[in-house]
Design an enzyme around this catalytic site. Structure first.
Site, PDB file in Angstrom:
ATOM      1  N   GLU A 249     -15.142  16.822   4.104  1.00 56.75           N
ATOM      2  CA  GLU A 249     -14.636  16.307   2.448  1.00 56.75           C
ATOM      3  C   GLU A 249     -13.962  14.855   2.735  1.00 56.75           C
ATOM      4  OE1 GLU A 249     -10.507  16.880  -0.142  1.00 56.75           O
ATOM      5  OE2 GLU A 249     -10.744  18.190   1.481  1.00 56.75           O
ATOM      6  N   CYS A 283      -7.284  12.874  -1.283  1.00 57.91           N
ATOM      7  CA  CYS A 283      -8.812  13.105  -1.698  1.00 57.91           C
ATOM      8  C   CYS A 283      -9.448  12.953  -2.792  1.00 57.91           C
ATOM      9  CB  CYS A 283      -9.130  14.176  -0.670  1.00 57.91           C
ATOM     10  SG  CYS A 283      -8.471  14.329   0.849  1.00 57.91           S
TER      11      CYS A 283
END
Length: 288
Positions: A249, A283
């Protein structure tokens, strides 16, 4: 009081093999609130070897139901310790307590979610034309899994990987960011209290060279990484060279999509919160 942490390897708390440490600094006031060990390559090798021993012995003998009980126990312990854990994470990485507090509750729920999956990962029987042949597929764990996590939400990111890997029967070595390591070490302490066998959950701390030793090892069967695209490229190249499964990620440009029938004022508030929450260091920041 400034706390001194140790590495968690093979069920034991121990200093780095050369005794090196690094300061854990409160970003709000620049105070040192803890000292964290800096693992050596030898420490990383010891952790990998311990994970392999655990996977080949005690952990392989646990049933899915037993793994579920252990994960639920961690969730209970995390709920009971949530306030202290939230304050520690805020002290370590600077997020507001409102966010770290909610993330601790989220983490406990995720542990329980994957506890529910532990006994539901079934294989398949594939029908064939041949009457005297049985074709079936079974699900088996990778073995030793390395999870490298980011500094901005250490516990939240960790719980997206650790309980899932454990529920499936893997042994996990955690490597948190050098900028925020303390709550990951505390999660290992909760796993120890819950009763996980030695070597099943371990933590090695330090900077990029520690992560490189872990992710570059041929004795690690699977890698999970959350962090920057630059480091992701390095890890991906190593994983490719070793034909190793990899989940990443990475940071990037995340679009906001506002449809014609949306409440524009509420969408605008959501967009502002998405990009400026945690000062944009997340994120899932909606950056365009």
């Amino acid at each position: 009081m400034i706390r001194r942490y140790d590495l968690f390897i093979d069920g034991k708390w121990r200093p780095a093999s050369d005794g090196a440490t690094m300061p854990a600094i409160n970003p709000y006031n620049q105070d040192v609130h803890a000292h964290v060990p800096v693992a050596t390559a030898s420490d990383v090798e010891n952790a990998i070897a311990a994970a392999r021993r655990a996977f080949d012995s005690a952990w392989s003998k646990t049933t899915p139901g037993e793994r579920a009980k252990l994960l639920n126990k961690v969730a209970d312990l995390l709920d009971a310790d949530a306030d202290r854990m939230a304050m520690l994470e805020t002290t370590d990485n600077g997020k507001v307590i409102r966010e770290t507090g909610s993330q601790m509750g989220y983490a406990a729920r995720i542990f329980r979610y994957y506890a529910g999956w532990a006994d539901k990962m079934h294989g398949d029987v594939v029908p064939l034309d041949q009457k005297d042949t049985l074709d079936f597929a079974i699900r088996v764990p990778y073995g030793v899994v390395a999870c490298v996590t980011a500094w901005n939400s250490p516990v939240a990111i960790l719980t997206n990987t650790l309980p899932a890997a454990l529920a499936a029967g893997n042994c996990v070595i955690l490597k948190p960011s050098e900028h925020a390591s303390t709550t990951t070490l505390e999660i290992a302490r909760l796993c120890e209290q819950a009763g996980f066998p030695a070597g099943v959950v371990q933590v090695v701390t330090g900077a990029g060279d520690v992560g490189a030793a872990l992710t570059g090892s041929t004795q690690v069967d699977k890698i999970s990484f959350t962090g920057s695209p630059g480091v992701g490229r390095i890890i991906a190249s190593k994983a490719g060279a070793n034909l190793k499964p990899l989940t990443m990620e990475l940071g990037g440009k995340s679009p906001n999509i506002v449809f014609d029938d949306a409440d524009f004022d509420r969408a605008l508030i959501g967009a502002l919160a998405g990009i400026f929450g945690a000062t944009g260091q997340t994120c899932i920041a909606g950056s365009r």
